[in-house]
Scaffold this motif. Structure first.
Motif, short mmCIF file in Angstrom:
data_model
loop_
_atom_site.label_atom_id
_atom_site.label_comp_id
_atom_site.label_asym_id
_atom_site.label_seq_id
_atom_site.Cartn_x
_atom_site.Cartn_y
_atom_site.Cartn_z
N SER A 261 0.92 -1.10 -0.07
CA SER A 261 0.27 -0.12 -0.27
C SER A 261 0.63 1.42 -0.35
O SER A 261 1.76 1.25 0.55
CB SER A 261 -0.93 -0.08 1.69
OG SER A 261 -0.27 -0.06 2.59
N LYS A 262 0.43 2.39 -0.24
CA LYS A 262 0.75 3.38 -1.06
C LYS A 262 1.11 4.17 0.66
O LYS A 262 0.52 4.30 1.28
CB LYS A 262 0.43 4.40 -1.62
CG LYS A 262 0.26 4.09 -2.68
CD LYS A 262 -0.41 4.84 -4.25
CE LYS A 262 -0.02 4.56 -5.42
NZ LYS A 262 -0.85 5.59 -6.42
N THR A 263 1.72 4.83 0.88
CA THR A 263 1.99 5.75 2.68
C THR A 263 2.01 6.32 2.37
O THR A 263 1.65 7.87 1.01
CB THR A 263 3.85 5.26 3.10
OG1 THR A 263 4.75 6.36 2.63
CG2 THR A 263 4.09 4.46 2.96
N ARG A 264 1.56 7.85 3.12
CA ARG A 264 0.45 9.17 3.42
C ARG A 264 1.89 9.79 3.80
O ARG A 264 3.31 9.46 4.01
CB ARG A 264 -0.19 8.85 4.53
CG ARG A 264 -1.64 8.96 4.52
CD ARG A 264 -2.64 9.26 5.38
NE ARG A 264 -3.30 8.30 5.65
CZ ARG A 264 -4.59 8.21 6.38
NH1 ARG A 264 -4.17 9.13 7.25
NH2 ARG A 264 -5.56 7.06 6.35
N LYS A 265 1.38 11.28 2.65
CA LYS A 265 3.14 12.55 3.27
C LYS A 265 3.24 12.50 4.49
O LYS A 265 1.71 13.48 4.53
CB LYS A 265 2.66 13.59 2.12
CG LYS A 265 3.06 13.00 0.73
CD LYS A 265 2.49 13.56 -0.59
CE LYS A 265 3.08 13.03 -2.01
NZ LYS A 265 2.63 14.00 -2.81
#
Length: 76
Positions: free
Chosen positions: A4-8
């Protein structure tokens, strides 16, 4: 398995901008006019029935009443 993509992460000094309200509050005259049209429309309709003023008076009362109700759609 996909990752999954990580949050900035936000930096310490930034804040989110508040969203603007697109609908401003209605002026006081708008509310007064809206209520007055509905009340006058009801009075005309009742007087058309009580005093047998004819069908055209009933239609006028319904149009005035409908105008007041149409104004409620733009009221904020």
């Amino acid at each position: 398995m996909p990752v999954s993509k990580t949050r900035k992460k936000r930096t310490a000094g930034t804040t989110s901008t508040p969203k603007k309200d697109h609908h401003a509050e209605s002026p006081a005259w708008y509310v007064r006019t809206m209520v007055a049209l509905m009340v006058v429309g009801c009075i005309v309709i009742v007087s058309a029935y009580l005093f047998s003023l004819g069908n055209i008076t009933l239609v006028i009362g319904l149009v005035v009443l409908a105008g007041g109700f149409m104004m409620t759609m733009n009221w904020h």
